[in-house]
Scaffold this motif. Sequence first.
Motif, PDB file in Angstrom:
ATOM      1  N   ILE A 189      -6.637   4.164   6.501  1.00  0.00           N
ATOM      2  CA  ILE A 189      -6.459   5.524   7.029  1.00  0.00           C
ATOM      3  C   ILE A 189      -6.139   6.545   5.936  1.00  0.00           C
ATOM      4  O   ILE A 189      -5.819   7.695   6.242  1.00  0.00           O
ATOM      5  CB  ILE A 189      -5.348   5.562   8.088  1.00  0.00           C
ATOM      6  CG1 ILE A 189      -4.004   5.172   7.462  1.00  0.00           C
ATOM      7  CG2 ILE A 189      -5.683   4.666   9.272  1.00  0.00           C
ATOM      8  CD1 ILE A 189      -2.826   5.419   8.391  1.00  0.00           C
ATOM      9  N   TYR A 190      -6.233   6.135   4.675  1.00  0.00           N
ATOM     10  CA  TYR A 190      -5.834   7.046   3.604  1.00  0.00           C
ATOM     11  C   TYR A 190      -6.674   8.327   3.583  1.00  0.00           C
ATOM     12  O   TYR A 190      -6.239   9.363   3.097  1.00  0.00           O
ATOM     13  CB  TYR A 190      -5.907   6.339   2.245  1.00  0.00           C
ATOM     14  CG  TYR A 190      -7.284   6.263   1.644  1.00  0.00           C
ATOM     15  CD1 TYR A 190      -7.730   7.224   0.743  1.00  0.00           C
ATOM     16  CD2 TYR A 190      -8.152   5.226   1.982  1.00  0.00           C
ATOM     17  CE1 TYR A 190      -9.000   7.158   0.195  1.00  0.00           C
ATOM     18  CE2 TYR A 190      -9.408   5.163   1.441  1.00  0.00           C
ATOM     19  CZ  TYR A 190      -9.835   6.124   0.547  1.00  0.00           C
ATOM     20  OH  TYR A 190     -11.098   6.054   0.008  1.00  0.00           O
ATOM     21  N   TRP A 191      -7.930   8.260   4.112  1.00  0.00           N
ATOM     22  CA  TRP A 191      -8.787   9.454   4.147  1.00  0.00           C
ATOM     23  C   TRP A 191      -8.132  10.593   4.928  1.00  0.00           C
ATOM     24  O   TRP A 191      -8.396  11.762   4.658  1.00  0.00           O
ATOM     25  CB  TRP A 191     -10.132   9.128   4.802  1.00  0.00           C
ATOM     26  CG  TRP A 191     -11.006   8.221   3.993  1.00  0.00           C
ATOM     27  CD1 TRP A 191     -11.438   6.976   4.341  1.00  0.00           C
ATOM     28  CD2 TRP A 191     -11.570   8.488   2.705  1.00  0.00           C
ATOM     29  NE1 TRP A 191     -12.236   6.450   3.360  1.00  0.00           N
ATOM     30  CE2 TRP A 191     -12.336   7.355   2.339  1.00  0.00           C
ATOM     31  CE3 TRP A 191     -11.502   9.565   1.823  1.00  0.00           C
ATOM     32  CZ2 TRP A 191     -13.023   7.281   1.130  1.00  0.00           C
ATOM     33  CZ3 TRP A 191     -12.186   9.486   0.620  1.00  0.00           C
ATOM     34  CH2 TRP A 191     -12.929   8.355   0.284  1.00  0.00           C
ATOM     35  N   TRP A 192      -7.302  10.241   5.904  1.00  0.00           N
ATOM     36  CA  TRP A 192      -6.674  11.241   6.751  1.00  0.00           C
ATOM     37  C   TRP A 192      -5.382  11.778   6.160  1.00  0.00           C
ATOM     38  O   TRP A 192      -4.724  12.633   6.757  1.00  0.00           O
ATOM     39  CB  TRP A 192      -6.419  10.658   8.140  1.00  0.00           C
ATOM     40  CG  TRP A 192      -7.680  10.200   8.804  1.00  0.00           C
ATOM     41  CD1 TRP A 192      -8.152   8.918   8.882  1.00  0.00           C
ATOM     42  CD2 TRP A 192      -8.660  11.018   9.452  1.00  0.00           C
ATOM     43  NE1 TRP A 192      -9.355   8.878   9.529  1.00  0.00           N
ATOM     44  CE2 TRP A 192      -9.694  10.166   9.901  1.00  0.00           C
ATOM     45  CE3 TRP A 192      -8.757  12.386   9.703  1.00  0.00           C
ATOM     46  CZ2 TRP A 192     -10.808  10.633  10.575  1.00  0.00           C
ATOM     47  CZ3 TRP A 192      -9.867  12.860  10.377  1.00  0.00           C
ATOM     48  CH2 TRP A 192     -10.878  11.986  10.813  1.00  0.00           C
ATOM     49  N   ILE A 193      -5.003  11.243   5.003  1.00  0.00           N
ATOM     50  CA  ILE A 193      -3.773  11.677   4.340  1.00  0.00           C
ATOM     51  C   ILE A 193      -4.140  12.125   2.930  1.00  0.00           C
ATOM     52  O   ILE A 193      -4.213  11.303   2.006  1.00  0.00           O
ATOM     53  CB  ILE A 193      -2.734  10.533   4.279  1.00  0.00           C
ATOM     54  CG1 ILE A 193      -2.494   9.977   5.682  1.00  0.00           C
ATOM     55  CG2 ILE A 193      -1.420  11.017   3.661  1.00  0.00           C
ATOM     56  CD1 ILE A 193      -1.642   8.743   5.715  1.00  0.00           C
TER      57      ILE A 193
END
Length: 245
Positions: A179-183
């Motif tokens: 989920i790093y793309w969203w952070i």
Amino acid sequence: MRQVFRLISSEYQKLKRTFTKRAAFLAPIVTMLLCALLGAGTFFQSGSFNWWYTMLLPGMLSLICAGIVQKDKKKLNYRGIMSLAIEPRRIWLGKVGACILLYGISCVVFFIGVTIGGHIFGSFFTLAQSGTASLLLFVTFLWQIPFCMLIADRLGSFAAIFINLVGNILGVIFAAKSIYWWIPFAIPTRLMCPVIHVLPNGLTVPANDPLLSFSVIVSGVLITLVLFIVLSVLTALPYRRLEAK
């Protein structure tokens, strides 16, 4: 274009003999000194990079942004610049440019220092690795400049530093997760995995680990650049209200 450069130069000159300006030079030096004093040895470069983008760089960037914003706000709440025949939003963008300039100087100081230190302690990264990592960090942290400036303008320096540091801590936690793309805070740390083979916790990325894939670099750079442009434009809009005061 000339006006933009004059505004950036003006904002930079305002910081003469201030801690904000000194922080841009001190932060990378302190980072490398800590690693050297702690006996990093051949891991001097990897340790310096890891400490740089997880702790010292976010803190330094927050200080620079807060310092540039508060310089005018503390002086009669912007009344000193409202009399200028320049659109307030352009002044805001000039401040963004000054932050980028100081930030760029800091990144150059770090790159030179970590390269020299690598030769002293035994090179671990190639010059191409160090150069690529430094450039990617410079680009992927840019969006935090208008972000921190807006918080400093609205909530004060302490809030800007605290919120940005918390965000970057969360970035380190989620950098290795899907989920790093969203952070956005997690993107710089994630991109360091394939470039310098260092995990968010400072350990070496295991061989054949999916985190070594270079496929994330283009997307990470594009996301952060678009975010930087959007935030720079949006954060300049409220600044126009100074004209009505």
